[in-house]
Structure formats: C-alpha cells, structure tokens
Design a protein around this motif. Structure first.
Motif, PDB file in Angstrom:
ATOM      1  N   SER A  22       0.822  -1.209   0.000  1.00 40.47           N
ATOM      2  CA  SER A  22       0.000   0.000   0.000  1.00 40.47           C
ATOM      3  C   SER A  22       0.857   1.260   0.000  1.00 40.47           C
ATOM      4  CB  SER A  22      -0.923  -0.008   1.215  1.00 40.47           C
ATOM      5  OG  SER A  22      -1.725  -1.158   1.206  1.00 40.47           O
ATOM      6  N   PHE A  24       0.306   4.203  -1.080  1.00 42.07           N
ATOM      7  CA  PHE A  24      -0.361   5.475  -0.829  1.00 42.07           C
ATOM      8  C   PHE A  24      -1.288   5.428   0.373  1.00 42.07           C
ATOM      9  CE2 PHE A  24       0.564   5.136  -5.351  1.00 42.07           C
ATOM     10  CZ  PHE A  24       1.353   6.260  -5.521  1.00 42.07           C
ATOM     11  N   ASP A  25      -1.249   4.359   1.144  1.00 44.61           N
ATOM     12  CA  ASP A  25      -2.157   4.204   2.267  1.00 44.61           C
ATOM     13  C   ASP A  25      -1.459   4.644   3.544  1.00 44.61           C
ATOM     14  OD1 ASP A  25      -4.436   3.541   3.658  1.00 44.61           O
ATOM     15  OD2 ASP A  25      -3.671   1.548   4.110  1.00 44.61           O
ATOM     16  N   ASP A  28       0.839  11.980   6.404  1.00 42.13           N
ATOM     17  CA  ASP A  28       2.095  12.713   6.517  1.00 42.13           C
ATOM     18  C   ASP A  28       2.342  13.341   7.884  1.00 42.13           C
ATOM     19  OD1 ASP A  28       3.004  12.258   3.869  1.00 42.13           O
ATOM     20  OD2 ASP A  28       1.558  13.724   3.159  1.00 42.13           O
ATOM     21  N   ASP A  66       7.321   5.741   3.293  1.00 39.52           N
ATOM     22  CA  ASP A  66       7.552   5.744   1.855  1.00 39.52           C
ATOM     23  C   ASP A  66       7.641   7.184   1.395  1.00 39.52           C
ATOM     24  OD1 ASP A  66       6.202   5.516  -1.133  1.00 39.52           O
ATOM     25  OD2 ASP A  66       7.446   3.807  -0.592  1.00 39.52           O
ATOM     26  N   ASN A  68       5.858   8.520  -0.681  1.00 37.59           N
ATOM     27  CA  ASN A  68       4.494   9.002  -0.938  1.00 37.59           C
ATOM     28  C   ASN A  68       3.752   9.377   0.342  1.00 37.59           C
ATOM     29  OD1 ASN A  68       4.615   8.506  -3.789  1.00 37.59           O
ATOM     30  ND2 ASN A  68       4.508   6.350  -3.296  1.00 37.59           N
ATOM     31  N   THR A  69       4.044   8.688   1.422  1.00 36.23           N
ATOM     32  CA  THR A  69       3.420   8.978   2.713  1.00 36.23           C
ATOM     33  C   THR A  69       4.458   8.790   3.806  1.00 36.23           C
ATOM     34  OG1 THR A  69       2.653   6.702   2.901  1.00 36.23           O
ATOM     35  CG2 THR A  69       1.073   8.304   2.056  1.00 36.23           C
ATOM     36  N   SER A  72       2.937   5.004   7.557  1.00 32.94           N
ATOM     37  CA  SER A  72       2.069   3.966   6.999  1.00 32.94           C
ATOM     38  C   SER A  72       1.015   3.562   8.014  1.00 32.94           C
ATOM     39  CB  SER A  72       2.907   2.749   6.615  1.00 32.94           C
ATOM     40  OG  SER A  72       2.096   1.691   6.208  1.00 32.94           O
TER      41      SER A  72
END
Length: 110
Positions: A22, A24-25, A28, A66, A68-69, A72
């Motif tokens: 995941s 994008f799950d 931030d 990640d 992206n985020t 997690s």
C-alpha cells in the motif's frame, strides 16, 4: 478496487496470489487522520477482496514509511499480524520483506 482488479488479472493469468503493498495508504502528519476509521477501512477492504475472490490468496507487505506517505497505516510486522487477525479470512496473510523489516527497526531473525 485496484486490488480486486489485480485479483481478476491474476485469475486470468492462472495465478493464485496477490501481494498488496500500500504505497499510498498512509498520512504525513501525526493526528492527520482518524486512526480507528483508517484501520476499520483497511479491515473492511481486505475482507471485501477476500470474499470476492476466495480462490486468491491476498498478502500484505508492510512498509513503515515511503516517499508518498511519511507514516504507513500498517507500519510493522506486529501491525500486519493484527490486521490479519482482524481481517480473519483464510486467504489473507503476510509477505515479510526483510528490507522493510529493517526499516521498521525489526530483527527478521526474531
């Protein structure tokens, strides 16, 4: 929906497993999301996938952070095991990535 699409493609290809990472799950900032709601959404989503494709094994591969985020929703082996317990489907399990375990400060040998 993307995971269910992956399961449909896996079936067409004769595969019996879908590993879910995941990317994008997450979130931030601390307190950015309602953690209970986010967790419940994950549990329900994986149950839906497992029930829709009982012949497919779904496996979550956690990653603590990640690009992206920052944080997690499922950041560790312990959280992954808790998720698997709450999803409570025989076709749901874990993929343990040694690199991700090390990122989380875990010892893969334990």
């Amino acid at each position: 929906e993307l995971t269910k699409e992956a399961a449909a493609v896996a079936q067409e290809l004769g595969c019996n497993e879908v590993v879910v990472w995941s990317a994008f799950d997450g979130y931030d900032y601390p307190f950015q999301v309602n953690y209970d709601d986010k967790w419940d959404q994950l549990v329900e989503a994986f149950r839906e996938c497992c029930d829709a494709y009982p012949e497919i094994k779904f496996s979550i591969e956690f990653k603590p952070t990640d690009e992206n985020t920052r944080f997690s929703t499922v950041p560790s082996t312990g959280a992954s095991l808790l998720l698997a317990n709450e999803v409570d489907r025989s076709n749901f399990g874990l993929t343990l990535d040694v690199g991700h375990m090390l990122m989380a400060g875990e010892n893969p040998g334990q």
